[in-house]
Design an enzyme around this catalytic site. Structure first.
Site, mmCIF file in Angstrom:
data_model
loop_
_atom_site.group_PDB
_atom_site.id
_atom_site.type_symbol
_atom_site.label_atom_id
_atom_site.label_comp_id
_atom_site.label_asym_id
_atom_site.label_seq_id
_atom_site.Cartn_x
_atom_site.Cartn_y
_atom_site.Cartn_z
ATOM 1 N N CYS A 219 0.824 -1.205 0.000
ATOM 2 C CA CYS A 219 0.000 0.000 0.000
ATOM 3 C C CYS A 219 0.858 1.255 0.000
ATOM 4 O O CYS A 219 0.413 2.319 -0.422
ATOM 5 C CB CYS A 219 -0.958 -0.009 1.188
ATOM 6 S SG CYS A 219 -0.152 -0.047 2.797
ATOM 7 N N CYS B 176 -4.390 -30.896 23.707
ATOM 8 C CA CYS B 176 -4.607 -29.498 24.061
ATOM 9 C C CYS B 176 -5.838 -29.041 23.276
ATOM 10 O O CYS B 176 -6.704 -29.854 22.952
ATOM 11 C CB CYS B 176 -3.376 -28.643 23.767
ATOM 12 S SG CYS B 176 -2.891 -28.602 22.032
#
Length: 405
Positions: A205, A365
Site C-alpha cells: 500500500c 490441548c
C-alpha cells in the site's frame, strides 16, 4: 516488519475478573440465537495470535478484544508512523515511534481487562515460530507475501486454522485456511497462491495506496470468521474467498479447493500414519516394556481411536494416561473424562505430574500444537507417547458437539 529477537517479547496479564459471560458486557452476544453462555465461554477459553497490527490487524484486535477472546497475542516488529494513522485505528499521533505490538496491547488492556494480551514485538521467522505452539488459531493480517507463506506453512505444520485477509488499492479479500480440516475440506494459502510472484514482486500500500475504510471492512469480516471458528457457529469461509470491490460497491465469492496433487500427497501421509498405528485397538506394543530413552513421538491418535482406548480402559482391557496440557480455565470449561491435568507443560513449564513410565500417554490441548511440545518432552524421557489429532476441537467434532471447523 523488521527482524527482531524472540527474547524481546513483552507479556503482561490483563486479568480475568470472574466469568466474562456474566453481567451486561457480553449480553448482546449471549442473546444471539444459538450463541448463549456456552459460546461466550468458548471465546473466553480461546487463544488467538494476530500477525500484524496494521490496517487489518487493528480492527481484528479491536473486535476480538471487545468480544471477550481470552488471550490475544499480537506480533509486529514495526513502529507507529504518521502514514499509518489513515487506516490503523488503534494508534494516535502522540504514539508515533512507539512499537506497534506493545501499543496495540496497551489498547486491549484499556478496552477490556477480561482479556490477557501478549505483545510479541518482533518479526515472525524460523527462530520465533515456536510461539504459534501456544495458540489455537492464527489471524494473518500481514502485508507481505513472505510473511503470508511463512504463516501458512507454520500453521499447517501445527494443524492451526488461519483467518487471512489482504487489501490493496480499492480491493480486499479474506478467507479461512485450515490444512488440517476434516471431511476433505483441507485448504491453505498455497492453494490460493501456489508460489510467490515472479522476481519477488510484492506491491504494498506504500507503493499504490489503500482506502482506509476498506481495511475496516475486511478486518471486521476477518474478526467475524474468528468468532465463528471459535464458537462453532455458522459456516466459516473454509474453501471460499470473499473479494470486496470498495470502488464498485460489490462483494463476490470464489470457491477454493485443494489442488489434486496436494490431495494425493496428503492421502499418502495419512495412509502412512494409519499403517504405523498399533495393530490392536486400545493397546500399545510397548505398553509393558521398559521406557526407551530418546524414543520418537508415536503416530497421532484420532478421536475414534481415543474412544476405543477409553472404552478398553473402562473395561480393564488396556491402561494409558490421557494428559491435558491446556490451562486450568480451559479444562474447567470442557475436558475429556478421565484425563490428568498438566497445565502449560511443554510450552511454559517442564513440570508435570508423576506418570507411570510403563503406561502409554496420549496428550491433548485445544488443537494440537501445545500437545506436540509436551509429547516431545515425554518422548525424550522415554515415554510411549502420542498426540490426540485435532485436540479438543477434533474430539468435540467427532462427538457431535456444537463446535465445527
Amino acid at each position: 516488519m523488521r527482524d527482531g529477537g524472540v527474547h524481546g517479547a513483552d507479556v503482561r496479564d490483563g486479568g480475568h475478573g470472574g466469568d466474562p459471560a456474566e453481567g451486561e458486557r457480553y449480553s448482546r452476544s449471549v442473546r444471539l440465537p444459538g450463541f448463549g453462555l456456552g459460546s461466550q465461554g468458548r471465546l473466553a477459553a480461546s487463544r488467538v495470535l494476530v500477525v500484524g497490527a496494521g490496517g487489518l490487524g487493528a480492527p481484528v484486535i479491536q473486535y476480538l478484544a471487545a468480544s471477550g477472546v481470552g488471550t490475544l497475542g499480537i506480533v509486529d516488529d514495526d513502529a507507529v508512523d504518521l502514514s499509518n494513522l489513515q487506516r490503523q485505528v488503534l494508534f494516535r499521533p502522540d504514539q508515533l515511534g512507539f512499537p506497534k505490538a506493545r501499543t496495540a496491547a496497551d489498547w486491549v488492556r484499556a478496552a477490556n481487562p477480561d482479556v490477557t494480551v501478549v505483545a510479541h514485538p518482533f518479526r515472525l521467522s524460523e527462530r520465533t515460530a515456536d510461539l504459534l505452539d501456544d495458540y489455537d488459531l492464527v489471524v494473518d493480517g500481514s502485508d507481505s507475501f513472505d510473511t503470508c507463506y511463512f504463516v501458512a506453512d507454520a500453521a499447517a505444520a501445527r494443524g492451526l486454522p488461519v483467518v487471512w485477509g489482504s487489501v490493496n488499492r480499492w480491493d480486499g479479500q479474506f478467507s479461512v485456511f485450515w490444512d488440517d480440516a476434516p471431511d476433505g475440506r483441507a485448504v491453505d494459502y498455497r492453494d490460493l497462491h501456489p508460489a510467490p510472484p515472479a522476481s519477488g514482486w510484492d506491491e504494498s500500500c506504500a507503493d499504490v495506496g489503500v482506502l482506509g475504510p476498506l481495511c475496516g471492512t475486511v478486518g471486521t469480516g476477518m474478526a467475524s470468521e474468528v468468532v465463528k471458528l471459535l464458537t462453532g457457529l455458522g459456516e466459516p469461509l473454509l474453501g471460499r474467498v470473499v473479494t470486496v470491490d470498495a470502488l464498485g460497491g460489490t462483494w463476490r465469492e470464489s470457491r477454493l479447493a485443494r489442488a489434486p496433487h496436494r490431495v494425493e500427497a496428503r492421502a499418502t501421509v495419512n495412509d502412512a500414519r494409519r499403517a504405523s498405528s498399533s495393530s490392536v485397538p486400545g493397546t500399545s506394543a510397548t505398553t509393558t516394556e521398559a521406557p526407551v530413552r530418546g524414543r520418537r513421538v508415536g503416530p497421532d491418535v484420532d478421536a475414534d481411536e481415543l474412544s476405543t482406548l477409553l472404552g478398553a480402559r473402562a473395561a480393564g482391557d488396556a491402561d494409558f494416561t490421557l494428559l491435558d496440557v491446556r490451562e486450568v480455565d480451559e479444562h474447567d470449561f470442557a475436558h475429556i473424562t478421565g484425563d490428568v491435568q498438566a497445565p502449560g507443560y511443554g510450552t511454559r513449564t517442564r513440570q508435570r505430574p508423576e506418570l507411570d513410565p510403563a503406561q502409554r500417554v496420549v496428550v491433548y490441548c485445544a488443537r494440537g500444537p501445545r500437545a506436540r511440545a509436551a509429547a516431545d518432552l515425554l518422548a525424550g524421557e522415554g515415554f510411549d507417547v502420542s498426540v490426540l489429532h485435532g485436540g479438543m476441537l477434533g474430539w468435540q467434532l467427532a462427538q457431535g458437539a456444537p463446535t465445527r471447523p
